[in-house]
Design a protein around this motif. Structure first.
Motif, PDB file in Angstrom:
ATOM      1  N   SER A 139      42.163  53.047   5.819  1.00 48.73           N
ATOM      2  CA  SER A 139      42.312  53.964   4.318  1.00 48.73           C
ATOM      3  C   SER A 139      40.765  54.696   4.251  1.00 48.73           C
ATOM      4  O   SER A 139      40.542  55.647   3.942  1.00 48.73           O
ATOM      5  CB  SER A 139      42.834  53.499   3.233  1.00 48.73           C
ATOM      6  N   THR A 196      38.088  54.539   6.219  1.00 52.82           N
ATOM      7  CA  THR A 196      37.673  55.081   7.325  1.00 52.82           C
ATOM      8  C   THR A 196      38.204  56.722   7.021  1.00 52.82           C
ATOM      9  O   THR A 196      37.508  57.519   7.412  1.00 52.82           O
ATOM     10  CB  THR A 196      38.123  54.643   8.704  1.00 52.82           C
ATOM     11  N   THR A 197      39.837  56.872   6.988  1.00 52.91           N
ATOM     12  CA  THR A 197      40.248  58.074   6.877  1.00 52.91           C
ATOM     13  C   THR A 197      39.541  58.962   5.650  1.00 52.91           C
ATOM     14  O   THR A 197      39.146  60.057   5.859  1.00 52.91           O
ATOM     15  CB  THR A 197      41.698  57.857   6.492  1.00 52.91           C
ATOM     16  N   ARG A 246      36.185  60.114   6.722  1.00 53.89           N
ATOM     17  CA  ARG A 246      36.425  61.393   7.435  1.00 53.89           C
ATOM     18  C   ARG A 246      36.532  62.368   6.876  1.00 53.89           C
ATOM     19  O   ARG A 246      36.142  63.707   7.190  1.00 53.89           O
ATOM     20  CB  ARG A 246      37.282  60.879   8.664  1.00 53.89           C
TER      21      ARG A 246
END
Length: 164
Positions: free
Chosen positions: A48, A50-51, A54
């Motif tokens: 979560s 990392t998302t 991004r």
């Protein structure tokens, strides 16, 4: 009126304190998470994070791209409009030139017809003069007049450019 501070809670008796700690331990055992579930939860949390990172990067990229597109379009739109106006004028000039070329073509045809007529007339006149010299017939004064056709000149072309 002045608010009075609430009285401090009375210290718990040793029995109550021990009972509270025992209840807390039992409750912690009931809600304890198996280590594999904890690992899965940690992996989901990392994914979560990392998302979200991004998504922030994509948002930044989209914003910078939007600014660049706006900057380019603000610079190019006036130039394109100016060039469009120039092209409109060029196309109008091309149309006038096409009309002029057609008029010249008509004038050339007229001149070719006149030349053919003049050549035919001069051959006939030369023959009559020759025959007259030989005493065969009398020379008649042949004044050959044709209606004056309009012949295009370069001045006509430049005048057509200035006329709308």
């Amino acid at each position: 009126p002045m608010e009075q501070a609430a009285p401090a809670p009375a210290p718990l008796a040793a029995d109550a304190q021990e009972a509270l700690q025992s209840a807390a331990r039992e409750y912690a055992e009931m809600i304890s998470v198996h280590p594999s579930i904890a690992q899965q939860a940690y992996a989901v949390e990392r994914l979560s994070d990392t998302t979200l990172q991004r998504l922030d990067e994509i948002h930044t990229l989209v914003d910078s791209t939007k600014r660049e597109v706006d900057k380019i379009s603000d610079g190019l739109t006036p130039l394109l409009l100016t060039q469009t106006e120039h092209l409109t004028n060029v196309f109008a000039l091309i149309d006038k030139m096409a009309e002029y070329v057609e008029r010249v073509r008509g004038s050339v045809l007229t001149m070719e017809q006149r030349l053919a007529s003049a050549e035919a007339a001069s051959q006939g006149t030369m023959r009559k003069k020759f025959n007259a010299l030989m005493g065969k017939t009398e020379v008649s004064n042949m004044s050959h007049t044709e209606p004056a056709d309009f012949i295009v000149t370069a001045d006509d072309f430049f005048e057509s450019l200035t006329a709308s």
